[in-house]
Design an enzyme around this catalytic site. Structure first.
Site, PDB file in Angstrom:
ATOM      1  N   CYS A 116      -6.872   1.790   4.561  1.00 11.61           N
ATOM      2  CA  CYS A 116      -7.344   0.644   5.096  1.00 11.61           C
ATOM      3  C   CYS A 116      -6.786   0.401   6.396  1.00 11.61           C
ATOM      4  CB  CYS A 116      -6.610  -1.171   4.125  1.00 11.61           C
ATOM      5  SG  CYS A 116      -5.215  -1.012   4.672  1.00 11.61           S
ATOM      6  N   CYS A 136      -2.948  -0.563   7.103  1.00 13.58           N
ATOM      7  CA  CYS A 136      -2.954   0.806   6.862  1.00 13.58           C
ATOM      8  C   CYS A 136      -2.847   2.309   8.304  1.00 13.58           C
ATOM      9  CB  CYS A 136      -2.210   1.244   5.881  1.00 13.58           C
ATOM     10  SG  CYS A 136      -1.646   0.962   4.887  1.00 13.58           S
ATOM     11  N   HIS A 193       1.489  -1.407   0.052  1.00 11.81           N
ATOM     12  CA  HIS A 193      -0.601  -0.252   0.205  1.00 11.81           C
ATOM     13  C   HIS A 193       1.259   0.955  -0.327  1.00 11.81           C
ATOM     14  CE1 HIS A 193      -3.938  -1.844   1.773  1.00 11.81           C
ATOM     15  NE2 HIS A 193      -3.535  -2.493   0.840  1.00 11.81           N
ATOM     16  N   GLU A 237       0.563   3.716   1.425  1.00 15.87           N
ATOM     17  CA  GLU A 237       1.235   4.929   2.918  1.00 15.87           C
ATOM     18  C   GLU A 237       2.491   3.593   3.478  1.00 15.87           C
ATOM     19  OE1 GLU A 237      -3.345   3.987   3.510  1.00 15.87           O
ATOM     20  OE2 GLU A 237      -1.777   3.633   1.942  1.00 15.87           O
TER      21      GLU A 237
END
Length: 133
Positions: free
Chosen positions: A93, A96, A68, A70
């Site tokens: 999500c 994260c 992801h 992040e």
């Protein structure tokens, strides 16, 4: 002439970074700054590990194999910096969001939703300010 806010500049930067994503389902970009918005600490977008082929394994949510945005940005930002600000094209999500909580963030700006609200709930519970721009 009206000057654009730093918040809008960083969000536009995150949107540009999202264009580098190889994910077939959702392209996400991320910018991490200092609390005063004067320093960019890290950037990222969702994709595979450095040196691996730039391809998305599957189009199914949660199974594409990409890291992801992040997480990619956090690997560059450093854990020692406190009170960081995150600009993300889509809300985080659950995983994260937990990483954001543990990494010393005070505020998260986002442009659009994620398929689950669990990330929002975690950030709110941790007292991290959320702002949609």
């Amino acid at each position: 002439m009206e000057r654009p806010s730093l918040e809008s500049i960083y969000m536009n930067f995150a949107l540009q970074l999202a264009a580098r994503s190889t994910c077939l389902r959702l392209k996400v970009g991320c910018v991490i700054t200092s609390r005063d918005l004067e320093r960019v600490l890290g950037i990222g977008y969702n994709g595979t590990a450095r040196g691996f082929p730039h391809e998305c394994r599957e189009n199914d949510a949660g199974n594409c194999g990409d890291i992801h945005a992040e997480i990619n940005a956090l690997t560059k930002a450093g854990a020692h910096e406190k009170d960081k600000v995150l600009f993300i094209t889509n809300a985080p999500c659950e995983t994260c969001a937990k990483t954001i909580v543990n990494s010393g963030f005070t505020k998260v700006f986002y442009r659009g939703p994620y398929r689950s609200e669990l990330g929002f709930e975690i950030l709110k519970k941790a007292g991290i300010e959320l702002a949609m721009i």
